[in-house]
Scaffold this active site. Structure first.
Site, PDB file in Angstrom:
ATOM      1  CE  LYS A 185      -1.672   3.091   2.291  1.00 24.46           C
ATOM      2  NZ  LYS A 185      -1.423   4.161   2.335  1.00 24.46           N
ATOM      3  CD  GLU A 259      14.359   1.035   8.575  1.00 25.00           C
ATOM      4  OE1 GLU A 259      14.396   1.359   9.460  1.00 25.00           O
ATOM      5  OE2 GLU A 259      14.760  -0.700   8.138  1.00 25.00           O
ATOM      6  CB  CYS A 293      13.501   9.167   7.165  1.00 25.31           C
ATOM      7  SG  CYS A 293      14.107   8.297   6.680  1.00 25.31           S
ATOM      8  CD  GLU A 394      10.791  12.896  10.254  1.00 21.18           C
ATOM      9  OE1 GLU A 394       9.113  12.520  11.025  1.00 21.18           O
ATOM     10  OE2 GLU A 394      11.413  11.926  10.255  1.00 21.18           O
TER      11      GLU A 394
HETATM   12  P1  NAD Z   1       2.697   8.796   7.576  1.00 23.05           P
HETATM   13  O1  NAD Z   1       3.335   7.627   8.619  1.00 23.05           O
HETATM   14  O2  NAD Z   1       1.717   9.177   7.114  1.00 23.05           O
HETATM   15  O3  NAD Z   1       2.773   7.217   6.970  1.00 23.05           O
HETATM   16  C1  NAD Z   1       3.037   6.371   6.032  1.00 23.05           C
HETATM   17  C2  NAD Z   1       2.429   5.522   5.138  1.00 23.05           C
HETATM   18  O4  NAD Z   1       1.407   4.155   6.075  1.00 23.05           O
HETATM   19  C3  NAD Z   1       1.158   5.879   3.913  1.00 23.05           C
HETATM   20  O5  NAD Z   1       0.873   4.838   3.235  1.00 23.05           O
HETATM   21  C4  NAD Z   1      -0.044   5.680   5.020  1.00 23.05           C
HETATM   22  O6  NAD Z   1      -1.456   5.949   3.789  1.00 23.05           O
HETATM   23  C5  NAD Z   1       0.090   4.895   5.817  1.00 23.05           C
HETATM   24  N1  NAD Z   1      -0.999   4.635   6.936  1.00 23.05           N
HETATM   25  C6  NAD Z   1      -1.355   5.991   7.531  1.00 23.05           C
HETATM   26  N2  NAD Z   1      -2.562   5.719   8.876  1.00 23.05           N
HETATM   27  C7  NAD Z   1      -1.732   4.457   8.836  1.00 23.05           C
HETATM   28  C8  NAD Z   1      -2.633   3.316   9.624  1.00 23.05           C
HETATM   29  N3  NAD Z   1      -3.758   4.111  10.286  1.00 23.05           N
HETATM   30  N4  NAD Z   1      -2.986   2.027   9.561  1.00 23.05           N
HETATM   31  C9  NAD Z   1      -1.736   1.603   8.760  1.00 23.05           C
HETATM   32  N5  NAD Z   1      -1.249   2.599   7.186  1.00 23.05           N
HETATM   33  C10 NAD Z   1      -1.689   3.891   8.033  1.00 23.05           C
HETATM   34  O7  NAD Z   1       4.212   9.146   6.507  1.00 23.05           O
HETATM   35  P2  NAD Z   1       4.430   9.873   5.411  1.00 23.05           P
HETATM   36  O8  NAD Z   1       4.440  11.427   6.351  1.00 23.05           O
HETATM   37  O9  NAD Z   1       4.062   8.569   4.759  1.00 23.05           O
HETATM   38  O10 NAD Z   1       6.143   9.763   5.535  1.00 23.05           O
HETATM   39  C11 NAD Z   1       6.971  10.469   6.453  1.00 23.05           C
HETATM   40  C12 NAD Z   1       7.467   9.913   7.136  1.00 23.05           C
HETATM   41  O11 NAD Z   1       7.639   8.924   7.055  1.00 23.05           O
HETATM   42  C13 NAD Z   1       8.718  10.726   8.981  1.00 23.05           C
HETATM   43  O12 NAD Z   1       8.265  10.422   9.859  1.00 23.05           O
HETATM   44  C14 NAD Z   1       9.788   9.807   7.682  1.00 23.05           C
HETATM   45  O13 NAD Z   1      10.744  10.529   9.183  1.00 23.05           O
HETATM   46  C15 NAD Z   1       9.225   8.370   7.636  1.00 23.05           C
HETATM   47  N6  NAD Z   1       9.922   7.586   6.909  1.00 23.05           N
HETATM   48  C16 NAD Z   1      10.998   6.194   7.458  1.00 23.05           C
HETATM   49  C17 NAD Z   1      12.237   6.527   7.041  1.00 23.05           C
HETATM   50  C18 NAD Z   1      13.204   4.889   7.651  1.00 23.05           C
HETATM   51  O14 NAD Z   1      13.862   4.727   6.734  1.00 23.05           O
HETATM   52  N7  NAD Z   1      12.785   5.405   9.048  1.00 23.05           N
HETATM   53  C19 NAD Z   1      12.039   6.344   5.660  1.00 23.05           C
HETATM   54  C20 NAD Z   1      11.324   7.510   4.225  1.00 23.05           C
HETATM   55  C21 NAD Z   1      10.507   8.065   5.940  1.00 23.05           C
END
Ligand code: NAD
Length: 507
Positions: A185, A259, A293, A394
């Site tokens: 997803k 992650e 990230c 962040e």
């Molecule tokens: P997010 O947590 O808002 O969403 C990530 C994914 O989770 C999306 O596909 C979203 O639709 C889904 N999601 C949201 N709510 C959910 C739920 N209740 N159940 C299941 N899935 C759900 O993150 P974002 O805004 O898309 O991305 C930015 C974040 O990602 C930042 O915090 C960044 O640090 C982190 N990130 C971490 C890494 C790493 O490797 N550690 C890499 C890239 C991004």
């Protein structure tokens, strides 16, 4: 430069085919650089998740995928890498128009990274220890014991919007290598490249091995995480959603890899070579408009060289060219959405309110030809203290917090004073000193005189609330297997089985 984009339609990708959403509904994907509508994408529902999981389940339980010889699956991984290379331009274009990442970066480094990742996993696969034989024990008599590593089953991958294809591949490549099947997803801002990638991969794997359902996290994501027929969840995203997913996965005791977010510290030592440390620190924080990230968002600078460092950073920042990410001359593209732009601006306002000094940037920008885009100036705050909101939370935007220090131990203490532990860095000419600092930094990766240098053969993941588990490297293959111990007794006479006496004591 203005590039007119043709609106495309993307259904789900299930069981080797494009499939419309069961609801027939779609959602819009817009270009964050121009505001233009670029695609209409099938909006997933629980029913669509059920269809995708059923396809992945069938492919895992009934198909030959998991039973293929490792060297044959390695050949398939290599074939995937060639497919990615062949379609690299199209993939980079789709990702650029939805994520705002520059085509210079995605078309170059991201595509190469994905090609190399599948090839690296193929190499690891050939001599992976799928079966270990234990020594024959002196007691309880001759026996043969094995430890087998077996695939887990159906793996759900949930990805964020910042660099979705590469992050998707960090999950897909090891999952497929080990014989699992996958349902992904992607984030709703950026489903296009993942959908195309699934079609490309599907040309060389059996139907159902890879599936994509796009749609809202609260519906599609949660349906995957709680689905009784899904065996593992690999999630990349915010720490907040990660916490929720960990709770939801508990209901069916799912194997989970997380992650999550970061607030990575970057320490310049007095003896650093500023010719590389200054552009390197800006590369660490402003690449992809700060939406990585692992971005080095807190920069610790010693008293003695503080003014020189700040002046150098500001001068270099003024050279960065904001523009349409499809233009190869663009250094920095937009941030992902209007909402994210507002969030970043509110953090900038909070920084000013808390008493930090705005050394440069701080405002939104109108880029000619991209008037509806979400652009923010690369921003540097000085006189930041580590307890300020802009140093603890962040931001996920082009904002650097520069923190002064007089004593290195104090800098390391501040560096570790965060809930996160994803990445860290140190700049010095003294390598031994650098290793000493690296030992003390609480982070899953430490860069010495560099930043963002991930390797497909090295693990990546977080300490503390930056996550659980590791992606990439040999270790990521382990995360897509489960262990089975097999004991074969060779003792044929009943009287040579004294351990039965634990039950049959009197007879
Ligand atoms: P997010 O947590 O808002 O969403 C990530 C994914 O989770 C999306 O596909 C979203 O639709 C889904 N999601 C949201 N709510 C959910 C739920 N209740 N159940 C299941 N899935 C759900 O993150 P974002 O805004 O898309 O991305 C930015 C974040 O990602 C930042 O915090 C960044 O640090 C982190 N990130 C971490 C890494 C790493 O490797 N550690 C890499 C890239 C991004």
């Amino acid at each position: 430069m203005t590039v007119k984009v043709e609106v495309q339609t993307f259904p789900h990708f299930i069981n080797g085919k494009w499939e419309p959403a069961s609801s027939q509904e779609t959602f819009d994907v817009c270009n964050p650089a121009t505001g233009e509508l670029v695609a209409k994408v099938a909006k997933g529902t629980v029913e669509d998740v059920n269809r995708a999981v059923a396809a992945a389940r069938e492919a895992f339980d009934q198909g030959d995928w998991k039973n293929m010889k490792p060297k044959d699956r390695a050949n398939v991984l290599n074939a995937i890498s060639y497919q990615i290379a062949e379609h690299g331009q199209e993939l980079a274009y789709l990702e650029s128009i939805s994520s705002g990442g520059t085509v210079r970066r995605i078309g170059g480094s991201d595509i190469l990274q994905m090609v190399d990742l599948f090839q690296t996993m193929a190499k690891f696969l050939v001599d992976y220890p799928f079966s270990e034989t234990l020594p024959v024990p002196p007691f309880p008599g001759p026996a043969q014991n094995f430890i087998w590593r077996e695939p887990i089953g159906v793996c759900a991958a949930i990805t964020p919007w910042n660099y979705p294809m590469v992050i998707g591949c960090w999950k897909i490549a090891p999952a497929l290598a080990m014989g699992n099947t996958v349902v992904i997803k992607p984030a709703s801002y950026t489903p296009l490249s993942t959908l195309k990638l699934a079609e490309i991969i599907s040309s060389v794997v059996p139907p159902g091995v890879i599936n994509v359902v796009a749609g809202p996290g609260a519906e599609v994501g949660e349906a995957l995480v709680t689905h009784p027929k899904v065996d593992k969840v690999a999630f990349t995203g915010s720490t907040e959603v990660g916490r929720k997913i960990m709770g939801l996965a508990a209901g069916t005791i799912k194997n989970t890899t997380l992650e999550l977010g970061g607030k990575s510290p970057n320490i310049i030592l007095e003896d650093a070579d500023l010719n590389i440390a200054l552009p390197g620190s800006l590369f660490g924080v402003f690449l992809h408009s700060g939406q990585f990230c692992e971005s080095g968002t807190r920069l610790f600078v010693p008293d003695k060289i503080y003014d020189e460092v700040v002046a150098g950073l500001v001068a270099l920042t003024s050279k960065l060219k904001l523009g349409n990410p499809l233009d190869p001359a663009t250094d920095m593209g937009p941030v992902i959405s209007k909402k994210q732009k507002e969030t970043i601006l509110s953090y900038i306002e909070a920084g000013v309110k808390e008493g930090a000094t705005l050394a440069c940037g701080g405002k939104e920008v109108m880029v000619p030809g991209c008037e509806e885009g979400n652009f923010i100036e690369p921003t540097i705050f000085t006189n930041v203290t580590n307890d300020m909101k802009i140093a603890q939370e962040e931001i996920f935007g082009p904002v650097l917090a520069v923190i002064r220090y007089s004593d290195l131990d104090e800098a390391i203490k501040m560096a570790n004073d965060t809930i996160y532990g994803l990445a860290a860095g140190v700049w010095t000419r003294d390598v031994n000193k650098a290793y000493e600092v690296a030992r003390k930094l609480q982070a899953g990766v430490v860069w010495i005189n560099d930043w963002h240098m991930l390797r497909n053969d090295a693990p990546f993941g977080g300490y503390k609330q930056s996550g659980i588990g590791r992606e990439m490297g040999k270790h990521s293959l382990d995360a897509y297997t489960q262990l089975k111990h097999v004991h074969t007794s060779m003792v044929t006479e009943l009287e040579r089985r004294p351990w039965y006496g634990m039950l049959f004591g009197q007879n």
